[in-house]
Scaffold this active site. Sequence first.
Site, short mmCIF file in Angstrom:
data_model
loop_
_atom_site.label_atom_id
_atom_site.label_comp_id
_atom_site.label_asym_id
_atom_site.label_seq_id
_atom_site.Cartn_x
_atom_site.Cartn_y
_atom_site.Cartn_z
N PRO A 112 23.63 20.87 -17.03
CA PRO A 112 24.65 20.06 -16.36
C PRO A 112 26.02 20.30 -16.99
CG PRO A 112 22.76 18.74 -17.07
CD PRO A 112 22.64 20.06 -17.74
N HIS B 165 24.70 13.10 -25.96
CA HIS B 165 26.16 13.26 -25.99
C HIS B 165 26.94 11.96 -26.07
CE1 HIS B 165 25.34 17.38 -23.91
NE2 HIS B 165 24.99 17.35 -25.19
N HIS C 25 19.70 11.48 -18.68
CA HIS C 25 20.69 11.87 -19.68
C HIS C 25 20.66 10.90 -20.85
CE1 HIS C 25 23.96 13.75 -21.56
NE2 HIS C 25 24.92 13.63 -20.65
N GLN D 49 20.90 15.63 -13.06
CA GLN D 49 20.93 14.79 -14.25
C GLN D 49 21.44 13.41 -13.87
OE1 GLN D 49 23.91 15.10 -17.56
NE2 GLN D 49 22.13 15.81 -18.73
N ARG E 225 17.27 14.72 -21.55
CA ARG E 225 18.21 15.43 -22.43
C ARG E 225 18.53 14.55 -23.62
NH1 ARG E 225 23.63 19.18 -21.41
NH2 ARG E 225 22.42 20.88 -22.31
N CYS F 27 29.91 18.98 -16.02
CA CYS F 27 30.75 18.20 -15.12
C CYS F 27 31.92 19.03 -14.60
CB CYS F 27 31.27 16.95 -15.82
SG CYS F 27 29.99 15.71 -16.11
N LEU G 258 25.84 27.76 -26.96
CA LEU G 258 26.46 29.06 -27.18
C LEU G 258 25.44 30.19 -27.15
CD1 LEU G 258 29.24 28.34 -29.83
CD2 LEU G 258 29.38 28.29 -27.33
N GLY H 112 25.50 27.53 -20.48
CA GLY H 112 26.58 26.75 -19.91
C GLY H 112 27.83 27.56 -19.68
N ARG H 113 28.63 27.71 -20.73
CA ARG H 113 29.91 28.42 -20.58
C ARG H 113 29.70 29.84 -20.05
NH1 ARG H 113 30.20 25.14 -25.00
NH2 ARG H 113 32.08 23.87 -25.28
N TYR I 178 26.48 9.11 -24.61
CA TYR I 178 26.52 8.25 -23.43
C TYR I 178 25.52 7.12 -23.60
CZ TYR I 178 29.46 12.05 -21.87
OH TYR I 178 30.46 12.98 -21.79
N ALA J 29 26.10 15.78 -14.75
CA ALA J 29 25.87 14.35 -14.97
C ALA J 29 26.37 13.57 -13.76
CB ALA J 29 26.60 13.89 -16.23
#
Length: 359
Positions: free
Chosen positions: A23, A184, A181, A104, A234, A25, A306, A328-329, A186, A62
């Site tokens: 996920p 992180h 989720h 998610q 997660r 955003c 990464l 991700g990236r 949250y 998310a």
Amino acid sequence: MSALFETYTLRDVTIPNRVWMPPMCQYSAAPEGPDAGVPNDWHFAHYAARAAGGTGLIIVEATGISPEGRISPYDLGIWNDTQVEAFRRITSFLVSQGTVPAIQLAHAGRKASTDQPWKGGAPVGPDAHGWQPVAPSEVPFADGHPVPTELTVTEIQEIVGQFADAARRALAAGFEIAEVHGAHGYLINEFLSPYSNHRTDEYGGSYENRTRFALQVVDAVREMWPDDKPLFFRISATDWLEEDGWTADDTVRFAADLKAHGIDLLDVSTGGNASRARIPVGPGYQVPFAARVKAETTLPVAAVGLITDVEQAEKIIANGEADAVLLGRELLRSPSWARHAARELGGDVHVPDQYHRSV
């Protein structure tokens, strides 16, 4: 045979490879009005490109279980049927490309009501579509963030119900996998960690009390989610604090609890709950946490953090450190990463007919 391009089956869902999209955003939905939280053309193009690129599983960003559960006013939501109908366009296309669609389900807790990150990501108030955040305790995330409102037990149970309703809508929207989720910093992570949870009732204090809300959410979602479809969780495996935080030991212990409550895979990330934490960011820096859960429990895991190189991703799977990798990236940079990796490793990946000349 490339380990990265072996199929993977959980319950009755088979994922065509181990290259998955986590996920991420996009902060690109309308902030209010009838289109609030509704996926639009940007979201369709974003997810469609990665599906056409061969990604085996895509976990949609998310998605707020309520307006107040969004990280920003511009997040996606799944609290009404208008959102469900718009999601169907995305899930249908992903399925047409052989990609498994996942979502998610999230509540941002004390980190809610912030601006788009490219505008600084600072907290926003009602004059900028914002609202008052809530949390297990009246502990702000960082300097400059508002003191959140401490949730009552009744409000906690209402949020559990919102997670269940969101799962029901996710199923109607065509998703094959749901992810809770709990990472992180949250809301669920805030309850898990003693750093952010200072409660003295049945939702705070001991490990059993701090994990109560998370397990109630899992139970509520699992009850709505069909037995033949997988449910992920997660987690931030550590707060990266020397004391008074959630630890890797806690994560290993909790993984067994999650499996007993119907979780099929642990999506292992780290951090995000303590603004002062020092995180040793580097290639694959979170993989050891996934590897430990896999080695010490029977719960399948996915690794993230990464992961960019084809050989790196292949070794993580081949060495048994994780059952899948989440890019991700790198998938933001290279939507067809899976196709390029398959060519390099001799793996098999779906290629749209329209792209046959690229094979």
